[in-house]
Design an enzyme around this catalytic site. Structure first.
Site, PDB file in Angstrom:
ATOM      1  N   LYS A   1      29.589  -5.493  -5.900  1.00  0.00           N
ATOM      2  CA  LYS A   1      30.658  -6.464  -5.670  1.00  0.00           C
ATOM      3  C   LYS A   1      31.959  -5.684  -5.422  1.00  0.00           C
ATOM      4  O   LYS A   1      32.121  -4.576  -5.931  1.00  0.00           O
ATOM      5  CB  LYS A   1      30.767  -7.334  -6.935  1.00  0.00           C
ATOM      6  CG  LYS A   1      31.958  -8.253  -7.004  1.00  0.00           C
ATOM      7  CD  LYS A   1      31.701  -9.572  -6.316  1.00  0.00           C
ATOM      8  CE  LYS A   1      32.960 -10.451  -6.318  1.00  0.00           C
ATOM      9  NZ  LYS A   1      33.028 -11.337  -5.162  1.00  0.00           N
TER      10      LYS A   1
ATOM     11  N   ASN B   1      36.450  -2.893   1.841  1.00  0.00           N
ATOM     12  CA  ASN B   1      36.434  -4.306   2.230  1.00  0.00           C
ATOM     13  C   ASN B   1      37.806  -4.673   2.780  1.00  0.00           C
ATOM     14  O   ASN B   1      38.732  -4.958   2.027  1.00  0.00           O
ATOM     15  CB  ASN B   1      36.066  -5.178   1.027  1.00  0.00           C
ATOM     16  CG  ASN B   1      35.951  -6.649   1.401  1.00  0.00           C
ATOM     17  OD1 ASN B   1      36.260  -7.028   2.531  1.00  0.00           O
ATOM     18  ND2 ASN B   1      35.518  -7.462   0.451  1.00  0.00           N
TER      19      ASN B   1
ATOM     20  N   SER C   1      27.565  -7.018  -0.064  1.00  0.00           N
ATOM     21  CA  SER C   1      28.416  -6.936  -1.260  1.00  0.00           C
ATOM     22  C   SER C   1      28.688  -8.335  -1.814  1.00  0.00           C
ATOM     23  O   SER C   1      29.021  -9.262  -1.071  1.00  0.00           O
ATOM     24  CB  SER C   1      29.744  -6.265  -0.886  1.00  0.00           C
ATOM     25  OG  SER C   1      30.658  -6.365  -1.959  1.00  0.00           O
TER      26      SER C   1
ATOM     27  N   LYS D   1      33.992  -2.421   6.150  1.00  0.00           N
ATOM     28  CA  LYS D   1      33.392  -3.770   6.302  1.00  0.00           C
ATOM     29  C   LYS D   1      34.271  -4.598   7.227  1.00  0.00           C
ATOM     30  O   LYS D   1      35.431  -4.883   6.922  1.00  0.00           O
ATOM     31  CB  LYS D   1      33.291  -4.431   4.925  1.00  0.00           C
ATOM     32  CG  LYS D   1      32.717  -5.842   4.919  1.00  0.00           C
ATOM     33  CD  LYS D   1      31.209  -5.840   4.893  1.00  0.00           C
ATOM     34  CE  LYS D   1      30.618  -7.227   4.704  1.00  0.00           C
ATOM     35  NZ  LYS D   1      30.323  -7.534   3.322  1.00  0.00           N
TER      36      LYS D   1
ATOM     37  N   CYS E   1      37.865  -9.596   3.556  1.00  0.00           N
ATOM     38  CA  CYS E   1      37.653 -10.784   2.721  1.00  0.00           C
ATOM     39  C   CYS E   1      38.628 -11.886   3.144  1.00  0.00           C
ATOM     40  O   CYS E   1      39.836 -11.678   3.101  1.00  0.00           O
ATOM     41  CB  CYS E   1      37.847 -10.451   1.243  1.00  0.00           C
ATOM     42  SG  CYS E   1      37.706 -11.920   0.197  1.00  0.00           S
TER      43      CYS E   1
ATOM     44  N   GLY F   1      24.261 -10.986   8.325  1.00  0.00           N
ATOM     45  CA  GLY F   1      24.774 -12.296   8.732  1.00  0.00           C
ATOM     46  C   GLY F   1      23.596 -13.243   8.908  1.00  0.00           C
ATOM     47  O   GLY F   1      23.035 -13.346   9.986  1.00  0.00           O
TER      48      GLY F   1
HETATM   49  C1  SIN Z   1      34.976 -13.344  -2.267  1.00  0.00           C
HETATM   50  O1  SIN Z   1      34.874 -12.830  -3.406  1.00  0.00           O
HETATM   51  O2  SIN Z   1      35.838 -14.186  -2.018  1.00  0.00           O
HETATM   52  C2  SIN Z   1      34.020 -12.967  -1.176  1.00  0.00           C
HETATM   53  C3  SIN Z   1      34.125 -11.534  -0.809  1.00  0.00           C
HETATM   54  C4  SIN Z   1      34.375 -11.284   0.629  1.00  0.00           C
HETATM   55  O3  SIN Z   1      34.392 -12.211   1.454  1.00  0.00           O
HETATM   56  O4  SIN Z   1      34.626 -10.118   0.986  1.00  0.00           O
END
Ligand code: SIN
Length: 311
Positions: free
Chosen positions: A54, A136, A26, A173, A139, A251
């Protein structure tokens, strides 16, 4: 005996049929921007077998202040901060375009309260274009982005709240920034998750080479790329041994060999992330090289590698 000319890479992840096992991480490949550059050629030879959007949030976000990226030996640190159009903007502006790529679409969502997660999951899952949803909870770049995903009990409670909302697959995630990611994975499964994806970035910082301050506008960020691959492999292996739901492994995957390493560590499918920034066709290269990589390791099919156990 003659070598088979091709190996069938078709597979599935929590009921979503895929032509192959290669996804994007993502936020690492902006398919709509790429289409503007590559045109319909991008659709004809899309780099991934499944596209992960995203991360979408309830409201529009500007993201973190600059600088947002720092290149490291064998990787990069990002502190993007989830900029985006918000739920309504995504549904109205982006979703139709993402559905044109002809591969299953998983939409990543993030919220800092359960009620917002519920709305995000309900609204996104209601759209036919969406095959699954990634939550998510990992993050490192937004305030509270990690709180749920660092604690097994919080992760299980979130899953229990979200599970009744949709029958579509829910993927959690995971963060690598905890001592025992498998405990969070077990909790996600107990709460009803259909799969886990891992790893998100490893907390990291960079110092400005010219003045005495942090390089990244937010002060710190998350490390990705080949530098984190050994960490990711160890965590994928530990998690795959602890849960019965499938693992989406990522990764530092740069090629089909490193993709196959994740399959052997226990991932059912893999995702290419940072390498997309260097080469937007990295996903194609990983896919195209997989049959030969499988044969080199003595596998006659992807399924054989997926069910292989490491010595
Ligand atoms: C970000 O937009 O800061 C990265 C996304 C993530 O680490 O989940």
């Amino acid at each position: 005996m003659a070598e088979p000319s091709s190996i069938d890479l078709a597979t599935e992840i929590c009921g979503i049929g895929l032509d192959g096992p290669v996804l994007n991480g993502s936020g690492t490949f902006d398919a709509l921007a790429a289409r503007k550059v590559f045109g319909d050629a991008l659709i004809e030879d899309f780099p991934f077998d499944c596209y992960v959007s995203k991360t979408i949030t309830m409201n529009p976000r500007p993201g973190n202040p600059p600088y947002r990226l720092w290149e490291t030996p064998s990787g990069m640190i990002n502190s993007i901060g989830l900029p985006g159009p918000g739920l309504e903007g995504f549904l109205a502006r982006d979703l139709d375009g993402l559905a044109e790529f002809g591969v299953p679409l998983i939409v990543s969502v993030m919220a800092d309260q359960v009620e917002d997660f519920e709305v995000l999951v309900a609204r996104v899952a209601a759209r036919d274009e969406v095959a699954g949803i990634e939550l998510n909870v990992s993050c490192p770049n937004v305030h509270s982005g990690l709180i749920v995903g660092e604690q097994p009990s919080e992760t299980e409670a979130l899953m229990k709240a979200l599970r009744p909302i949709t029958e579509k697959p829910l993927v959690v995630k995971l963060t690598p920034n905890v001592a025992n990611p498998h405990e969070v994975a077990v909790a996600a499964e107990a709460g009803g998750a259909d799969a886990v994806s891992m790893i998100n970035t490893v907390k990291a910082a960079a110092i400005d080479p010219t003045v005495n301050r942090a390089w990244l506008g937010a002060g710190a960020g998350g490390l990705s790329g080949p530098a984190v691959r050994p960490i990711a492999l160890a965590q994928v292996r530990a998690v795959a041994e602890a849960v019965t739901i499938p693992v989406i492994g990522m990764g530092g995957i740069t090629d089909s060999e490193s993709a196959l390493e994740f399959i052997l560590a226990g991932a059912r499918v893999v995702a290419v992330g940072t390498e997309n920034f260097r080469d937007p066709r990295a996903g194609n290269a990983v896919k195209d090289g997989l049959p030969a990589a499988l044969r080199r390791r003595g596998f006659a099919s992807l399924a054989e590698a997926q069910s292989a156990t490491l010595g």
